[in-house]
Design a protein around this motif. Structure first.
Motif, PDB file in Angstrom:
ATOM      1  N   UNK A  29       0.804  -1.230   0.000  1.00 15.46           N
ATOM      2  CA  UNK A  29       0.000   0.000   0.000  1.00 15.46           C
ATOM      3  C   UNK A  29       0.838   1.282   0.000  1.00 15.46           C
ATOM      4  N   UNK A  30       2.046   1.214   0.491  1.00 14.30           N
ATOM      5  CA  UNK A  30       2.945   2.373   0.490  1.00 14.30           C
ATOM      6  C   UNK A  30       4.149   2.141  -0.405  1.00 14.30           C
ATOM      7  N   UNK A  31       4.023   1.218  -1.350  1.00 18.73           N
ATOM      8  CA  UNK A  31       5.126   0.861  -2.238  1.00 18.73           C
ATOM      9  C   UNK A  31       5.483   1.981  -3.198  1.00 18.73           C
ATOM     10  N   UNK A  34       2.711   2.717  -5.781  1.00 21.62           N
ATOM     11  CA  UNK A  34       1.329   2.768  -5.289  1.00 21.62           C
ATOM     12  C   UNK A  34       0.520   3.827  -6.022  1.00 21.62           C
ATOM     13  N   UNK A  35       1.082   5.025  -6.179  1.00 21.81           N
ATOM     14  CA  UNK A  35       0.322   6.092  -6.841  1.00 21.81           C
ATOM     15  C   UNK A  35       0.007   5.714  -8.284  1.00 21.81           C
ATOM     16  N   UNK A  54     -13.807   4.270 -11.222  1.00 25.66           N
ATOM     17  CA  UNK A  54     -12.699   5.009 -11.839  1.00 25.66           C
ATOM     18  C   UNK A  54     -12.553   6.365 -11.171  1.00 25.66           C
ATOM     19  N   UNK A  55     -13.654   7.072 -10.999  1.00 28.68           N
ATOM     20  CA  UNK A  55     -13.608   8.388 -10.369  1.00 28.68           C
ATOM     21  C   UNK A  55     -13.059   8.301  -8.949  1.00 28.68           C
ATOM     22  N   UNK A  56     -13.441   7.259  -8.226  1.00 27.09           N
ATOM     23  CA  UNK A  56     -12.952   7.087  -6.855  1.00 27.09           C
ATOM     24  C   UNK A  56     -11.438   6.888  -6.837  1.00 27.09           C
ATOM     25  N   UNK A  57     -10.911   6.124  -7.782  1.00 25.30           N
ATOM     26  CA  UNK A  57      -9.455   5.919  -7.840  1.00 25.30           C
ATOM     27  C   UNK A  57      -8.730   7.205  -8.213  1.00 25.30           C
ATOM     28  N   UNK A  58      -9.259   7.936  -9.180  1.00 28.30           N
ATOM     29  CA  UNK A  58      -8.632   9.203  -9.568  1.00 28.30           C
ATOM     30  C   UNK A  58      -8.668  10.195  -8.406  1.00 28.30           C
ATOM     31  N   UNK A  59      -9.786  10.216  -7.676  1.00 27.70           N
ATOM     32  CA  UNK A  59      -9.882  11.108  -6.518  1.00 27.70           C
ATOM     33  C   UNK A  59      -8.900  10.692  -5.430  1.00 27.70           C
ATOM     34  N   UNK A  60      -8.702   9.398  -5.262  1.00 29.06           N
ATOM     35  CA  UNK A  60      -7.731   8.904  -4.282  1.00 29.06           C
ATOM     36  C   UNK A  60      -6.325   9.389  -4.636  1.00 29.06           C
ATOM     37  N   UNK A  61      -5.992   9.372  -5.912  1.00 32.30           N
ATOM     38  CA  UNK A  61      -4.677   9.851  -6.323  1.00 32.30           C
ATOM     39  C   UNK A  61      -4.520  11.316  -5.932  1.00 32.30           C
ATOM     40  N   UNK A  62      -5.533  12.117  -6.209  1.00 35.07           N
ATOM     41  CA  UNK A  62      -5.465  13.555  -5.902  1.00 35.07           C
ATOM     42  C   UNK A  62      -5.390  13.787  -4.385  1.00 35.07           C
ATOM     43  N   UNK A  67       1.364  15.607  -4.065  1.00 36.13           N
ATOM     44  CA  UNK A  67       2.611  16.097  -4.641  1.00 36.13           C
ATOM     45  C   UNK A  67       3.161  15.177  -5.723  1.00 36.13           C
ATOM     46  N   UNK A  68       2.425  14.120  -6.022  1.00 38.77           N
ATOM     47  CA  UNK A  68       2.924  13.154  -7.013  1.00 38.77           C
ATOM     48  C   UNK A  68       2.758  13.659  -8.429  1.00 38.77           C
TER      49      UNK A  68
END
Length: 68
Positions: A29-31, A34-35, A54-62, A67-68
């Motif tokens: 999960x912190x690999x 991961x991002x 898909x939207x949930x995953x994109x929101x998780x990235x944000x 800073x990624x």
């Protein structure tokens, strides 16, 4: 694990790729990837017409990786 899932994306095997990215996230999960795994999981969900997932995953990235 990440590389295999990424190769599946490039081949258009979105369902298999999604499984691989999910497995990577579960195991690391912190690999270091991961991002990217969350992002490509979003892409796979979008390609498979699972738009809310898909939207949930994109929101998780944000939210989780601003800073990624």
């Amino acid at each position: 694990m990440y590389r295999g899932a990424y190769m599946d994306v490039t081949r258009g095997n979105f369902e298999l790729a999604a499984q691989g990215f999910q497995a990577y996230i579960s195991q690391f999960p912190d690999g270091p990837r991961a991002v990217e795994s969350h992002y490509y999981l979003g892409e796979c969900n979008y390609a498979n017409e699972r738009y809310l997932e898909a939207a949930a995953e994109f929101q998780r990235v944000v939210n989780d990786y601003p800073t990624a």
